[in-house]
Design a protein around this motif. Sequence first.
Motif, PDB file in Angstrom:
ATOM      1  N   GLU A 185    -116.981  -2.853 -31.279  1.00 40.95           N
ATOM      2  CA  GLU A 185    -117.972  -3.606 -32.007  1.00 40.95           C
ATOM      3  C   GLU A 185    -118.551  -4.997 -31.480  1.00 40.95           C
ATOM      4  O   GLU A 185    -119.631  -5.223 -31.613  1.00 40.95           O
ATOM      5  CB  GLU A 185    -117.441  -3.988 -33.296  1.00 40.95           C
ATOM      6  N   ASN A 186    -117.719  -5.590 -30.811  1.00 36.86           N
ATOM      7  CA  ASN A 186    -118.045  -6.993 -30.076  1.00 36.86           C
ATOM      8  C   ASN A 186    -118.434  -6.926 -28.616  1.00 36.86           C
ATOM      9  O   ASN A 186    -118.619  -7.963 -28.270  1.00 36.86           O
ATOM     10  CB  ASN A 186    -116.866  -7.875 -30.408  1.00 36.86           C
ATOM     11  N   GLY A 187    -118.480  -5.716 -28.263  1.00 36.98           N
ATOM     12  CA  GLY A 187    -118.996  -5.667 -26.872  1.00 36.98           C
ATOM     13  C   GLY A 187    -118.010  -5.866 -25.744  1.00 36.98           C
ATOM     14  O   GLY A 187    -118.243  -5.928 -24.537  1.00 36.98           O
ATOM     15  N   LEU A 188    -116.769  -6.000 -26.152  1.00 34.65           N
ATOM     16  CA  LEU A 188    -115.853  -6.605 -25.286  1.00 34.65           C
ATOM     17  C   LEU A 188    -115.534  -5.188 -24.235  1.00 34.65           C
ATOM     18  O   LEU A 188    -115.075  -5.511 -23.074  1.00 34.65           O
ATOM     19  CB  LEU A 188    -114.586  -6.992 -25.913  1.00 34.65           C
ATOM     20  N   LEU A 189    -115.537  -4.047 -24.758  1.00 37.28           N
ATOM     21  CA  LEU A 189    -115.339  -2.795 -24.098  1.00 37.28           C
ATOM     22  C   LEU A 189    -116.198  -2.553 -22.911  1.00 37.28           C
ATOM     23  O   LEU A 189    -116.133  -2.299 -21.809  1.00 37.28           O
ATOM     24  CB  LEU A 189    -115.304  -1.517 -24.997  1.00 37.28           C
ATOM     25  N   MET A 190    -117.631  -3.138 -23.239  1.00 40.38           N
ATOM     26  CA  MET A 190    -118.566  -3.017 -22.130  1.00 40.38           C
ATOM     27  C   MET A 190    -118.203  -3.842 -20.796  1.00 40.38           C
ATOM     28  O   MET A 190    -118.350  -3.535 -19.504  1.00 40.38           O
ATOM     29  CB  MET A 190    -120.092  -3.493 -22.554  1.00 40.38           C
ATOM     30  N   VAL A 191    -117.399  -5.383 -21.250  1.00 38.20           N
ATOM     31  CA  VAL A 191    -117.411  -5.953 -20.229  1.00 38.20           C
ATOM     32  C   VAL A 191    -115.979  -5.624 -19.444  1.00 38.20           C
ATOM     33  O   VAL A 191    -115.950  -5.454 -18.207  1.00 38.20           O
ATOM     34  CB  VAL A 191    -116.865  -7.258 -20.798  1.00 38.20           C
ATOM     35  N   HIS A 192    -115.226  -4.722 -20.225  1.00 39.63           N
ATOM     36  CA  HIS A 192    -113.876  -4.311 -19.577  1.00 39.63           C
ATOM     37  C   HIS A 192    -114.483  -3.008 -18.629  1.00 39.63           C
ATOM     38  O   HIS A 192    -113.848  -3.051 -17.563  1.00 39.63           O
ATOM     39  CB  HIS A 192    -112.995  -3.789 -20.700  1.00 39.63           C
ATOM     40  N   LEU A 193    -115.388  -2.313 -18.931  1.00 41.44           N
ATOM     41  CA  LEU A 193    -115.854  -1.410 -18.093  1.00 41.44           C
ATOM     42  C   LEU A 193    -116.715  -1.575 -17.094  1.00 41.44           C
ATOM     43  O   LEU A 193    -117.060  -0.915 -16.189  1.00 41.44           O
ATOM     44  CB  LEU A 193    -116.604  -0.232 -18.946  1.00 41.44           C
ATOM     45  N   SER A 194    -117.228  -2.777 -17.063  1.00 47.06           N
ATOM     46  CA  SER A 194    -117.921  -3.243 -15.991  1.00 47.06           C
ATOM     47  C   SER A 194    -116.948  -3.582 -14.668  1.00 47.06           C
ATOM     48  O   SER A 194    -117.600  -3.576 -13.472  1.00 47.06           O
ATOM     49  CB  SER A 194    -118.761  -4.683 -16.442  1.00 47.06           C
ATOM     50  N   HIS A 195    -115.773  -3.783 -14.805  1.00 48.77           N
ATOM     51  CA  HIS A 195    -114.741  -3.678 -13.642  1.00 48.77           C
ATOM     52  C   HIS A 195    -114.555  -2.501 -12.988  1.00 48.77           C
ATOM     53  O   HIS A 195    -115.035  -1.313 -13.747  1.00 48.77           O
ATOM     54  CB  HIS A 195    -113.596  -4.366 -13.985  1.00 48.77           C
ATOM     55  N   PRO A 196    -114.207  -2.535 -11.851  1.00 53.87           N
ATOM     56  CA  PRO A 196    -114.161  -0.893 -11.149  1.00 53.87           C
ATOM     57  C   PRO A 196    -112.805   0.023 -11.789  1.00 53.87           C
ATOM     58  O   PRO A 196    -111.911  -0.308 -11.201  1.00 53.87           O
ATOM     59  CB  PRO A 196    -113.906  -1.280  -9.757  1.00 53.87           C
ATOM     60  N   THR A 197    -113.248   0.392 -12.856  1.00 52.61           N
ATOM     61  CA  THR A 197    -112.017   1.401 -13.484  1.00 52.61           C
ATOM     62  C   THR A 197    -112.960   2.501 -14.458  1.00 52.61           C
ATOM     63  O   THR A 197    -114.215   2.424 -14.389  1.00 52.61           O
ATOM     64  CB  THR A 197    -111.360   0.354 -14.495  1.00 52.61           C
ATOM     65  N   SER A 198    -112.343   3.427 -14.718  1.00 56.89           N
ATOM     66  CA  SER A 198    -112.920   4.642 -15.449  1.00 56.89           C
ATOM     67  C   SER A 198    -112.678   4.366 -16.942  1.00 56.89           C
ATOM     68  O   SER A 198    -111.597   3.783 -17.461  1.00 56.89           O
ATOM     69  CB  SER A 198    -112.193   5.827 -14.800  1.00 56.89           C
ATOM     70  N   LYS A 199    -113.264   5.336 -17.650  1.00 60.57           N
ATOM     71  CA  LYS A 199    -112.997   5.227 -19.190  1.00 60.57           C
ATOM     72  C   LYS A 199    -111.776   6.012 -19.361  1.00 60.57           C
ATOM     73  O   LYS A 199    -110.844   5.534 -20.490  1.00 60.57           O
ATOM     74  CB  LYS A 199    -114.176   6.045 -20.002  1.00 60.57           C
ATOM     75  N   ARG A 200    -111.397   6.978 -18.526  1.00 60.89           N
ATOM     76  CA  ARG A 200    -110.005   7.809 -18.857  1.00 60.89           C
ATOM     77  C   ARG A 200    -108.859   6.586 -18.748  1.00 60.89           C
ATOM     78  O   ARG A 200    -107.842   6.457 -19.286  1.00 60.89           O
ATOM     79  CB  ARG A 200    -110.057   8.705 -17.695  1.00 60.89           C
ATOM     80  N   ALA A 201    -108.892   5.705 -17.552  1.00 60.55           N
ATOM     81  CA  ALA A 201    -108.009   4.860 -17.378  1.00 60.55           C
ATOM     82  C   ALA A 201    -107.862   3.581 -18.497  1.00 60.55           C
ATOM     83  O   ALA A 201    -106.641   3.352 -18.822  1.00 60.55           O
ATOM     84  CB  ALA A 201    -108.084   4.208 -16.001  1.00 60.55           C
ATOM     85  N   VAL A 202    -108.994   3.367 -19.091  1.00 64.96           N
ATOM     86  CA  VAL A 202    -109.073   2.371 -20.023  1.00 64.96           C
ATOM     87  C   VAL A 202    -108.420   3.026 -21.123  1.00 64.96           C
ATOM     88  O   VAL A 202    -107.515   2.341 -21.989  1.00 64.96           O
ATOM     89  CB  VAL A 202    -110.497   2.087 -20.413  1.00 64.96           C
ATOM     90  N   PHE A 203    -108.833   4.059 -21.532  1.00 66.62           N
ATOM     91  CA  PHE A 203    -108.234   4.732 -22.916  1.00 66.62           C
ATOM     92  C   PHE A 203    -106.647   5.092 -22.736  1.00 66.62           C
ATOM     93  O   PHE A 203    -106.114   4.813 -23.684  1.00 66.62           O
ATOM     94  CB  PHE A 203    -108.881   6.108 -23.027  1.00 66.62           C
ATOM     95  N   LEU A 204    -106.351   5.591 -21.559  1.00 67.05           N
ATOM     96  CA  LEU A 204    -104.810   5.808 -21.484  1.00 67.05           C
ATOM     97  C   LEU A 204    -103.927   4.633 -21.608  1.00 67.05           C
ATOM     98  O   LEU A 204    -103.044   4.204 -22.158  1.00 67.05           O
ATOM     99  CB  LEU A 204    -104.428   6.558 -20.204  1.00 67.05           C
ATOM    100  N   SER A 205    -104.541   3.463 -21.088  1.00 67.21           N
ATOM    101  CA  SER A 205    -103.964   2.026 -21.058  1.00 67.21           C
ATOM    102  C   SER A 205    -103.963   1.406 -22.334  1.00 67.21           C
ATOM    103  O   SER A 205    -102.886   0.940 -22.866  1.00 67.21           O
ATOM    104  CB  SER A 205    -104.533   1.033 -20.185  1.00 67.21           C
ATOM    105  N   LYS A 206    -105.203   1.562 -23.103  1.00 69.48           N
ATOM    106  CA  LYS A 206    -105.207   1.156 -24.599  1.00 69.48           C
ATOM    107  C   LYS A 206    -104.238   1.694 -25.492  1.00 69.48           C
ATOM    108  O   LYS A 206    -103.396   1.457 -26.376  1.00 69.48           O
ATOM    109  CB  LYS A 206    -106.525   1.375 -25.058  1.00 69.48           C
ATOM    110  N   TRP A 207    -104.384   3.261 -25.411  1.00 63.66           N
ATOM    111  CA  TRP A 207    -103.454   4.229 -26.059  1.00 63.66           C
ATOM    112  C   TRP A 207    -102.085   3.995 -25.904  1.00 63.66           C
ATOM    113  O   TRP A 207    -101.306   3.736 -27.032  1.00 63.66           O
ATOM    114  CB  TRP A 207    -103.796   5.533 -26.134  1.00 63.66           C
ATOM    115  N   LEU A 208    -101.666   3.791 -24.640  1.00 65.95           N
ATOM    116  CA  LEU A 208    -100.153   3.754 -24.410  1.00 65.95           C
ATOM    117  C   LEU A 208     -99.843   2.380 -24.772  1.00 65.95           C
ATOM    118  O   LEU A 208     -98.504   2.178 -25.304  1.00 65.95           O
ATOM    119  CB  LEU A 208     -99.967   3.747 -23.041  1.00 65.95           C
ATOM    120  N   SER A 209    -100.474   1.134 -24.787  1.00 63.37           N
ATOM    121  CA  SER A 209    -100.081  -0.002 -25.096  1.00 63.37           C
ATOM    122  C   SER A 209     -99.892  -0.136 -26.748  1.00 63.37           C
ATOM    123  O   SER A 209     -98.726  -0.400 -27.232  1.00 63.37           O
ATOM    124  CB  SER A 209    -101.138  -0.986 -24.795  1.00 63.37           C
ATOM    125  N   CYS A 210    -100.626   0.773 -27.414  1.00 64.97           N
ATOM    126  CA  CYS A 210    -100.458   0.706 -29.115  1.00 64.97           C
ATOM    127  C   CYS A 210     -99.146   1.502 -29.082  1.00 64.97           C
ATOM    128  O   CYS A 210     -98.523   1.006 -30.211  1.00 64.97           O
ATOM    129  CB  CYS A 210    -101.795   1.513 -29.671  1.00 64.97           C
TER     130      CYS A 210
END
Length: 258
Positions: A96-121
């Motif tokens: 909602e706040n656009g922070l995810l777009m900033v996060h994905l602007s780094h050299p990473t994939s959506k899969r890695a972002v999802f897994l890291s977020k899900w696993l952290s929760c």
Amino acid sequence: MTDNRFLMNLSWELKNLFRFPFPEILLALFTFTVFLPHVSTYSADINLNDVSSQEITGQIAHVSTYQGAFASVSAYLPLAVLGSIFGTLAFAYEIENGLLMVHLSHPTSKRAVFLSKWLSCFLVAFVTLSCTLLFFTFLYVPENSFYLITNSHLTLSLMLLAAMETFVIVSVTVSFSIFSRKASVSLVGSFATLYILQLLSQTSGLSYLPPASFYSQVELLFHAGSLSMLFNSSISLVFAAFLAVASYLYFSRRLELA
């Protein structure tokens, strides 16, 4: 390089979640909810004839662990609160706040972002629940703590139970957070959904819904359960796995960020 990026994402997500005081507050809430209503003096009918002291100690350790596992269902609502908060912070708030777009602007994939977020929760909720259950188990019969340490299968069963319960809660809250894309909707909606599931399992006799299905998991881990218990405990896990896979596929393939 991919593994390093995933570990970096996971480390960042854990630091981001632990920046808030919620884990400490909810650990106290878990302990209060699980421990105080079940404080009692241990009593049981044990046949002392031809029974060694080690066997008696083993029986007491099994009972104390079983009581801790059975009391874990009392932590359902605090766990729902914890899962709703962190699921919202990890996904809906950043979308909602656009922070995810900033996060994905780094050299990473959506899969890695999802897994890291899900696993952290999952890890935050799992560690909180596990600590509470271990506190209860070791304090239920303090004199039996050494046997619980040396017989790891009891504590491992308790940890497995905590992992299954956490998996169900996190899968529901994360999927609600991703598909809603709004922090307020995710926070209120995911907790309301889990609360409604609790009401249905208690008032309508739907024992395959959480938290009633958690009782079946306890019986299967610590006693010989029936086929109906296996069915009840499996339904919630299968549905949670479906939600986790659906969230992963939507986040990695279909999610569009404005």
